[in-house]
Design an enzyme around this catalytic site. Structure first.
Site, PDB file in Angstrom:
ATOM      1  N   LYS A 265     -30.810  -8.393  -1.541  1.00 21.43           N
ATOM      2  CA  LYS A 265     -31.493  -8.448  -2.839  1.00 21.43           C
ATOM      3  C   LYS A 265     -32.127  -7.111  -3.256  1.00 21.43           C
ATOM      4  O   LYS A 265     -32.279  -6.205  -2.425  1.00 21.43           O
ATOM      5  CB  LYS A 265     -32.559  -9.544  -2.787  1.00 21.43           C
ATOM      6  CG  LYS A 265     -31.969 -10.948  -2.613  1.00 21.43           C
ATOM      7  CD  LYS A 265     -33.082 -11.984  -2.605  1.00 21.43           C
ATOM      8  CE  LYS A 265     -32.548 -13.388  -2.448  1.00 21.43           C
ATOM      9  NZ  LYS A 265     -33.648 -14.376  -2.456  1.00 21.43           N
TER      10      LYS A 265
ATOM     11  N   TYR B 203     -27.600 -18.743 -10.164  1.00 22.36           N
ATOM     12  CA  TYR B 203     -28.797 -19.533  -9.873  1.00 22.36           C
ATOM     13  C   TYR B 203     -28.969 -20.734 -10.806  1.00 22.36           C
ATOM     14  O   TYR B 203     -30.056 -21.297 -10.883  1.00 22.36           O
ATOM     15  CB  TYR B 203     -30.045 -18.631  -9.917  1.00 22.36           C
ATOM     16  CG  TYR B 203     -30.120 -17.714  -8.726  1.00 22.36           C
ATOM     17  CD1 TYR B 203     -30.439 -18.208  -7.461  1.00 22.36           C
ATOM     18  CD2 TYR B 203     -29.860 -16.358  -8.846  1.00 22.36           C
ATOM     19  CE1 TYR B 203     -30.494 -17.369  -6.352  1.00 22.36           C
ATOM     20  CE2 TYR B 203     -29.920 -15.508  -7.745  1.00 22.36           C
ATOM     21  CZ  TYR B 203     -30.243 -16.024  -6.498  1.00 22.36           C
ATOM     22  OH  TYR B 203     -30.302 -15.193  -5.408  1.00 22.36           O
TER      23      TYR B 203
ATOM     24  N   PHE C  30     -39.552 -21.102 -11.686  1.00 23.00           N
ATOM     25  CA  PHE C  30     -39.328 -19.717 -11.259  1.00 23.00           C
ATOM     26  C   PHE C  30     -37.980 -19.135 -11.705  1.00 23.00           C
ATOM     27  O   PHE C  30     -37.686 -17.975 -11.443  1.00 23.00           O
ATOM     28  CB  PHE C  30     -39.455 -19.598  -9.728  1.00 23.00           C
ATOM     29  CG  PHE C  30     -38.483 -20.458  -8.960  1.00 23.00           C
ATOM     30  CD1 PHE C  30     -37.173 -20.054  -8.761  1.00 23.00           C
ATOM     31  CD2 PHE C  30     -38.894 -21.682  -8.432  1.00 23.00           C
ATOM     32  CE1 PHE C  30     -36.272 -20.848  -8.043  1.00 23.00           C
ATOM     33  CE2 PHE C  30     -38.007 -22.481  -7.712  1.00 23.00           C
ATOM     34  CZ  PHE C  30     -36.699 -22.060  -7.522  1.00 23.00           C
TER      35      PHE C  30
ATOM     36  N   ARG D   5     -27.968 -18.345   8.302  1.00 17.47           N
ATOM     37  CA  ARG D   5     -29.258 -18.955   7.926  1.00 17.47           C
ATOM     38  C   ARG D   5     -30.298 -18.630   9.005  1.00 17.47           C
ATOM     39  O   ARG D   5     -31.444 -18.316   8.712  1.00 17.47           O
ATOM     40  CB  ARG D   5     -29.143 -20.477   7.778  1.00 17.47           C
ATOM     41  CG  ARG D   5     -28.083 -20.978   6.845  1.00 17.47           C
ATOM     42  CD  ARG D   5     -28.354 -20.937   5.389  1.00 17.47           C
ATOM     43  NE  ARG D   5     -29.536 -21.638   4.952  1.00 17.47           N
ATOM     44  CZ  ARG D   5     -30.108 -21.426   3.769  1.00 17.47           C
ATOM     45  NH1 ARG D   5     -29.607 -20.549   2.931  1.00 17.47           N
ATOM     46  NH2 ARG D   5     -31.179 -22.081   3.407  1.00 17.47           N
TER      47      ARG D   5
ATOM     48  N   THR E 202     -37.541 -18.815   4.434  1.00 20.73           N
ATOM     49  CA  THR E 202     -37.723 -18.247   3.093  1.00 20.73           C
ATOM     50  C   THR E 202     -39.041 -17.478   3.003  1.00 20.73           C
ATOM     51  O   THR E 202     -39.099 -16.398   2.420  1.00 20.73           O
ATOM     52  CB  THR E 202     -37.693 -19.367   2.032  1.00 20.73           C
ATOM     53  OG1 THR E 202     -36.455 -20.067   2.157  1.00 20.73           O
ATOM     54  CG2 THR E 202     -37.785 -18.799   0.629  1.00 20.73           C
TER      55      THR E 202
ATOM     56  N   ASN F  60     -37.569 -11.772  -0.856  1.00 16.36           N
ATOM     57  CA  ASN F  60     -37.339 -12.045   0.568  1.00 16.36           C
ATOM     58  C   ASN F  60     -36.056 -11.405   1.107  1.00 16.36           C
ATOM     59  O   ASN F  60     -35.497 -11.851   2.093  1.00 16.36           O
ATOM     60  CB  ASN F  60     -37.388 -13.549   0.838  1.00 16.36           C
ATOM     61  CG  ASN F  60     -36.335 -14.324   0.085  1.00 16.36           C
ATOM     62  OD1 ASN F  60     -35.386 -13.758  -0.439  1.00 16.36           O
ATOM     63  ND2 ASN F  60     -36.493 -15.632   0.011  1.00 16.36           N
TER      64      ASN F  60
ATOM     65  N   HIS G  22     -30.131 -13.379   0.465  1.00 19.57           N
ATOM     66  CA  HIS G  22     -29.689 -14.743   0.135  1.00 19.57           C
ATOM     67  C   HIS G  22     -28.520 -15.058   1.049  1.00 19.57           C
ATOM     68  O   HIS G  22     -27.701 -14.189   1.329  1.00 19.57           O
ATOM     69  CB  HIS G  22     -29.207 -14.825  -1.323  1.00 19.57           C
ATOM     70  CG  HIS G  22     -28.356 -16.040  -1.578  1.00 19.57           C
ATOM     71  ND1 HIS G  22     -28.877 -17.258  -1.918  1.00 19.57           N
ATOM     72  CD2 HIS G  22     -27.005 -16.230  -1.484  1.00 19.57           C
ATOM     73  CE1 HIS G  22     -27.887 -18.139  -2.038  1.00 19.57           C
ATOM     74  NE2 HIS G  22     -26.745 -17.540  -1.779  1.00 19.57           N
TER      75      HIS G  22
ATOM     76  N   GLU H  53     -19.726 -19.515  -4.021  1.00 15.47           N
ATOM     77  CA  GLU H  53     -20.453 -18.262  -4.211  1.00 15.47           C
ATOM     78  C   GLU H  53     -19.548 -17.055  -3.977  1.00 15.47           C
ATOM     79  O   GLU H  53     -19.583 -16.086  -4.755  1.00 15.47           O
ATOM     80  CB  GLU H  53     -21.681 -18.222  -3.299  1.00 15.47           C
ATOM     81  CG  GLU H  53     -22.741 -19.238  -3.718  1.00 15.47           C
ATOM     82  CD  GLU H  53     -23.927 -19.340  -2.786  1.00 15.47           C
ATOM     83  OE1 GLU H  53     -24.876 -20.060  -3.133  1.00 15.47           O
ATOM     84  OE2 GLU H  53     -23.933 -18.713  -1.704  1.00 15.47           O
TER      85      GLU H  53
END
Length: 139
Positions: free
Chosen positions: A10, A50, A58, A86, A92, A113, A116, A127
């Site tokens: 990110k 998203y 958010f 993960r 998160t 964070n 993703h 995705e």
């Protein structure tokens, strides 16, 4: 079973020049980066990506954040890649993330964070298809 999963490094991480460090954690965990591209996500791309969160408070902030700086989109491959990544990403909330995870090491907050990762094999396929063709992926 060898699987593929999708990852995004990110804006908070690319801004701080952490792509190489994040990639090292990914590779040290036994996952292979089989496709990678640095892009500036468009507003339309971020909204589509998203859209599952469109009704959440958010959503606007998330789209704004994801388009604020370049991101690195990736296809990762390995044994149980979805679950493995993960685990490697960590919780998160970086304060709750296990030591050695990407978010414990690099995340700045719950919102920023650093990474993703797909939450299921089905979502990984969807995705990946938003950013890569099969020809882009060099297994």
């Amino acid at each position: 079973m060898t699987e593929r999963t999708f990852s995004i490094i990110k804006p908070d991480a690319t801004r701080r020049n952490l792509t190489g460090k994040v990639n090292a954690v990914i590779e040290d965990a036994g996952l292979r980066i089989v496709a990678q591209r640095r892009i500036r996500m468009s507003d339309a791309q971020a909204k589509k990506f998203y859209e599952v969160h469109a009704e959440r408070p958010f959503y606007g902030e998330l789209v704004e954040f994801m388009t604020s700086a370049p991101v690195v989109v990736q296809v990762l491959e390995g044994e149980n890649a979805v679950a493995k990544y993960r685990e490697v990403m960590g919780a998160t909330n970086p304060a709750q993330a296990a030591d050695g995870t990407i978010r414990k090491l690099y995340a700045e907050s719950v919102g920023e964070n650093s990474v993703h990762g797909s939450d299921s094999l089905e979502n990984a396929k969807l995705e990946i298809a938003q950013f890569f063709t099969e020809a882009d992926i060099v297994g």
